[in-house]
Scaffold this motif. Structure first.
Motif, PDB file in Angstrom:
ATOM      1  N   ILE A  98      62.429  34.104  25.859  1.00  0.00           N
ATOM      2  CA  ILE A  98      62.142  32.795  26.444  1.00  0.00           C
ATOM      3  C   ILE A  98      62.332  32.844  27.958  1.00  0.00           C
ATOM      4  O   ILE A  98      61.497  32.332  28.710  1.00  0.00           O
ATOM      5  CB  ILE A  98      63.046  31.714  25.811  1.00  0.00           C
ATOM      6  N   GLU A  99      63.414  33.460  28.402  1.00  0.00           N
ATOM      7  CA  GLU A  99      63.675  33.550  29.842  1.00  0.00           C
ATOM      8  C   GLU A  99      62.608  34.354  30.557  1.00  0.00           C
ATOM      9  O   GLU A  99      62.182  33.992  31.650  1.00  0.00           O
ATOM     10  CB  GLU A  99      65.062  34.149  30.089  1.00  0.00           C
ATOM     11  N   LYS A 100      62.167  35.449  29.950  1.00  0.00           N
ATOM     12  CA  LYS A 100      61.116  36.262  30.571  1.00  0.00           C
ATOM     13  C   LYS A 100      59.819  35.471  30.666  1.00  0.00           C
ATOM     14  O   LYS A 100      59.110  35.556  31.660  1.00  0.00           O
ATOM     15  CB  LYS A 100      60.898  37.556  29.783  1.00  0.00           C
ATOM     16  N   GLY A 101      59.501  34.701  29.619  1.00  0.00           N
ATOM     17  CA  GLY A 101      58.291  33.871  29.635  1.00  0.00           C
ATOM     18  C   GLY A 101      58.358  32.837  30.734  1.00  0.00           C
ATOM     19  O   GLY A 101      57.383  32.586  31.438  1.00  0.00           O
ATOM     20  N   SER A 102      59.534  32.249  30.911  1.00  0.00           N
ATOM     21  CA  SER A 102      59.739  31.253  31.955  1.00  0.00           C
ATOM     22  C   SER A 102      59.606  31.890  33.336  1.00  0.00           C
ATOM     23  O   SER A 102      58.980  31.323  34.231  1.00  0.00           O
ATOM     24  CB  SER A 102      61.126  30.629  31.795  1.00  0.00           C
ATOM     25  N   GLU A 103      60.181  33.071  33.504  1.00  0.00           N
ATOM     26  CA  GLU A 103      60.084  33.776  34.778  1.00  0.00           C
ATOM     27  C   GLU A 103      58.642  34.135  35.082  1.00  0.00           C
ATOM     28  O   GLU A 103      58.192  34.016  36.231  1.00  0.00           O
ATOM     29  CB  GLU A 103      60.939  35.045  34.752  1.00  0.00           C
ATOM     30  N   ASN A 104      57.897  34.564  34.069  1.00  0.00           N
ATOM     31  CA  ASN A 104      56.498  34.926  34.274  1.00  0.00           C
ATOM     32  C   ASN A 104      55.687  33.709  34.710  1.00  0.00           C
ATOM     33  O   ASN A 104      54.844  33.809  35.597  1.00  0.00           O
ATOM     34  CB  ASN A 104      55.896  35.531  33.003  1.00  0.00           C
ATOM     35  N   THR A 105      55.935  32.568  34.086  1.00  0.00           N
ATOM     36  CA  THR A 105      55.220  31.343  34.444  1.00  0.00           C
ATOM     37  C   THR A 105      55.523  30.954  35.878  1.00  0.00           C
ATOM     38  O   THR A 105      54.617  30.607  36.645  1.00  0.00           O
ATOM     39  CB  THR A 105      55.610  30.195  33.484  1.00  0.00           C
ATOM     40  N   GLU A 106      56.797  31.030  36.275  1.00  0.00           N
ATOM     41  CA  GLU A 106      57.185  30.703  37.645  1.00  0.00           C
ATOM     42  C   GLU A 106      56.520  31.649  38.636  1.00  0.00           C
ATOM     43  O   GLU A 106      56.036  31.220  39.694  1.00  0.00           O
ATOM     44  CB  GLU A 106      58.702  30.770  37.801  1.00  0.00           C
ATOM     45  N   THR A 107      56.490  32.927  38.310  1.00  0.00           N
ATOM     46  CA  THR A 107      55.874  33.922  39.188  1.00  0.00           C
ATOM     47  C   THR A 107      54.382  33.647  39.348  1.00  0.00           C
ATOM     48  O   THR A 107      53.848  33.684  40.473  1.00  0.00           O
ATOM     49  CB  THR A 107      56.099  35.338  38.630  1.00  0.00           C
ATOM     50  N   ILE A 108      53.710  33.355  38.255  1.00  0.00           N
ATOM     51  CA  ILE A 108      52.268  33.068  38.305  1.00  0.00           C
ATOM     52  C   ILE A 108      52.007  31.831  39.152  1.00  0.00           C
ATOM     53  O   ILE A 108      51.088  31.812  39.980  1.00  0.00           O
ATOM     54  CB  ILE A 108      51.697  32.917  36.881  1.00  0.00           C
ATOM     55  N   ASN A 109      52.821  30.794  38.970  1.00  0.00           N
ATOM     56  CA  ASN A 109      52.640  29.572  39.763  1.00  0.00           C
ATOM     57  C   ASN A 109      52.854  29.833  41.250  1.00  0.00           C
ATOM     58  O   ASN A 109      52.105  29.328  42.090  1.00  0.00           O
ATOM     59  CB  ASN A 109      53.584  28.469  39.278  1.00  0.00           C
ATOM     60  N   LYS A 110      53.855  30.618  41.598  1.00  0.00           N
ATOM     61  CA  LYS A 110      54.100  30.938  43.009  1.00  0.00           C
ATOM     62  C   LYS A 110      52.958  31.761  43.595  1.00  0.00           C
ATOM     63  O   LYS A 110      52.562  31.562  44.740  1.00  0.00           O
ATOM     64  CB  LYS A 110      55.432  31.660  43.158  1.00  0.00           C
ATOM     65  N   LEU A 111      52.436  32.697  42.791  1.00  0.00           N
ATOM     66  CA  LEU A 111      51.286  33.482  43.258  1.00  0.00           C
ATOM     67  C   LEU A 111      50.076  32.593  43.498  1.00  0.00           C
ATOM     68  O   LEU A 111      49.338  32.785  44.474  1.00  0.00           O
ATOM     69  CB  LEU A 111      50.951  34.588  42.249  1.00  0.00           C
ATOM     70  N   ARG A 112      49.864  31.620  42.635  1.00  0.00           N
ATOM     71  CA  ARG A 112      48.744  30.678  42.822  1.00  0.00           C
ATOM     72  C   ARG A 112      48.927  29.875  44.116  1.00  0.00           C
ATOM     73  O   ARG A 112      47.971  29.669  44.871  1.00  0.00           O
ATOM     74  CB  ARG A 112      48.624  29.741  41.622  1.00  0.00           C
ATOM     75  N   GLU A 113      50.157  29.413  44.333  1.00  0.00           N
ATOM     76  CA  GLU A 113      50.436  28.661  45.559  1.00  0.00           C
ATOM     77  C   GLU A 113      50.162  29.513  46.796  1.00  0.00           C
ATOM     78  O   GLU A 113      49.546  29.050  47.764  1.00  0.00           O
ATOM     79  CB  GLU A 113      51.893  28.183  45.572  1.00  0.00           C
ATOM     80  N   LEU A 114      50.635  30.757  46.768  1.00  0.00           N
ATOM     81  CA  LEU A 114      50.401  31.655  47.903  1.00  0.00           C
ATOM     82  C   LEU A 114      48.916  31.938  48.096  1.00  0.00           C
ATOM     83  O   LEU A 114      48.419  31.970  49.236  1.00  0.00           O
ATOM     84  CB  LEU A 114      51.171  32.957  47.709  1.00  0.00           C
ATOM     85  N   THR A 115      48.205  32.131  47.021  1.00  0.00           N
ATOM     86  CA  THR A 115      46.759  32.374  47.098  1.00  0.00           C
ATOM     87  C   THR A 115      46.058  31.173  47.716  1.00  0.00           C
ATOM     88  O   THR A 115      45.181  31.321  48.578  1.00  0.00           O
ATOM     89  CB  THR A 115      46.183  32.658  45.696  1.00  0.00           C
ATOM     90  N   ASN A 116      46.457  29.971  47.305  1.00  0.00           N
ATOM     91  CA  ASN A 116      45.869  28.752  47.875  1.00  0.00           C
ATOM     92  C   ASN A 116      46.171  28.637  49.366  1.00  0.00           C
ATOM     93  O   ASN A 116      45.303  28.256  50.158  1.00  0.00           O
ATOM     94  CB  ASN A 116      46.373  27.507  47.137  1.00  0.00           C
ATOM     95  N   LEU A 117      47.398  28.980  49.759  1.00  0.00           N
ATOM     96  CA  LEU A 117      47.747  28.942  51.181  1.00  0.00           C
ATOM     97  C   LEU A 117      46.917  29.927  51.994  1.00  0.00           C
ATOM     98  O   LEU A 117      46.400  29.596  53.067  1.00  0.00           O
ATOM     99  CB  LEU A 117      49.236  29.260  51.365  1.00  0.00           C
ATOM    100  N   VAL A 118      46.765  31.144  51.485  1.00  0.00           N
ATOM    101  CA  VAL A 118      45.975  32.161  52.177  1.00  0.00           C
ATOM    102  C   VAL A 118      44.519  31.701  52.260  1.00  0.00           C
ATOM    103  O   VAL A 118      43.880  31.803  53.315  1.00  0.00           O
ATOM    104  CB  VAL A 118      46.093  33.533  51.453  1.00  0.00           C
ATOM    105  N   ASP A 119      43.992  31.182  51.155  1.00  0.00           N
ATOM    106  CA  ASP A 119      42.608  30.689  51.161  1.00  0.00           C
ATOM    107  C   ASP A 119      42.413  29.587  52.205  1.00  0.00           C
ATOM    108  O   ASP A 119      41.421  29.555  52.918  1.00  0.00           O
ATOM    109  CB  ASP A 119      42.212  30.164  49.775  1.00  0.00           C
ATOM    110  N   THR A 120      43.393  28.686  52.262  1.00  0.00           N
ATOM    111  CA  THR A 120      43.311  27.569  53.207  1.00  0.00           C
ATOM    112  C   THR A 120      43.296  28.064  54.654  1.00  0.00           C
ATOM    113  O   THR A 120      42.523  27.612  55.477  1.00  0.00           O
ATOM    114  CB  THR A 120      44.499  26.592  52.996  1.00  0.00           C
ATOM    115  N   HIS A 121      44.130  29.024  54.949  1.00  0.00           N
ATOM    116  CA  HIS A 121      44.210  29.554  56.305  1.00  0.00           C
ATOM    117  C   HIS A 121      43.006  30.423  56.675  1.00  0.00           C
ATOM    118  O   HIS A 121      42.669  30.531  57.850  1.00  0.00           O
ATOM    119  CB  HIS A 121      45.506  30.341  56.511  1.00  0.00           C
ATOM    120  N   LEU A 122      42.366  31.024  55.679  1.00  0.00           N
ATOM    121  CA  LEU A 122      41.203  31.860  55.947  1.00  0.00           C
ATOM    122  C   LEU A 122      39.936  31.036  56.149  1.00  0.00           C
ATOM    123  O   LEU A 122      38.978  31.537  56.726  1.00  0.00           O
ATOM    124  CB  LEU A 122      40.996  32.875  54.831  1.00  0.00           C
ATOM    125  N   LYS A 123      39.945  29.805  55.700  1.00  0.00           N
ATOM    126  CA  LYS A 123      38.734  28.972  55.819  1.00  0.00           C
ATOM    127  C   LYS A 123      38.586  28.371  57.170  1.00  0.00           C
ATOM    128  O   LYS A 123      39.344  28.213  58.008  1.00  0.00           O
ATOM    129  CB  LYS A 123      38.748  27.860  54.762  1.00  0.00           C
TER     130      LYS A 123
END
Length: 96
Positions: free
Chosen positions: A71-96
């Protein structure tokens, strides 16, 4: 490759097993030691008269640790994926 024949003692009973290699043998022996320690702890701290009850309590403790870890690993994976999405959105925003 021939299987190794070993004997494992759990709760005073000997169980003959076949393992594939020395790493698997080491894992089995460490697991048996952990089980036997937990059995001793339960017998010392609780008024348990039946070995089956002690073994069931051991099985529950080991299984619950595994489930909690999953359960903890699943939770950590979800948090990691969400943070990666946020970072990707930030990079996309700055590149536009």
């Amino acid at each position: 490759m021939d299987k190794l024949k070993i004997n494992i003692v759990i709760a005073g009973r000997t169980y003959p097993l076949s393992v594939n290699n020395t790493k698997e043998e080491e894992g089995m022996r460490k697991a048996a030691t952990a089980i036997n320690k937990l059995i001793s702890m339960y017998e010392q701290n609780y008024a348990v008269s039946d070995k089956q009850d002690v073994l069931a309590m051991c099985a529950l403790q080991f299984a619950s640790k595994l489930e909690i870890s999953t359960i903890e690993k699943g939770s950590e994976n979800t948090e990691t994926i969400n943070k990666l999405r946020e970072l990707t959105n930030l990079v996309d925003t700055h590149l536009k």
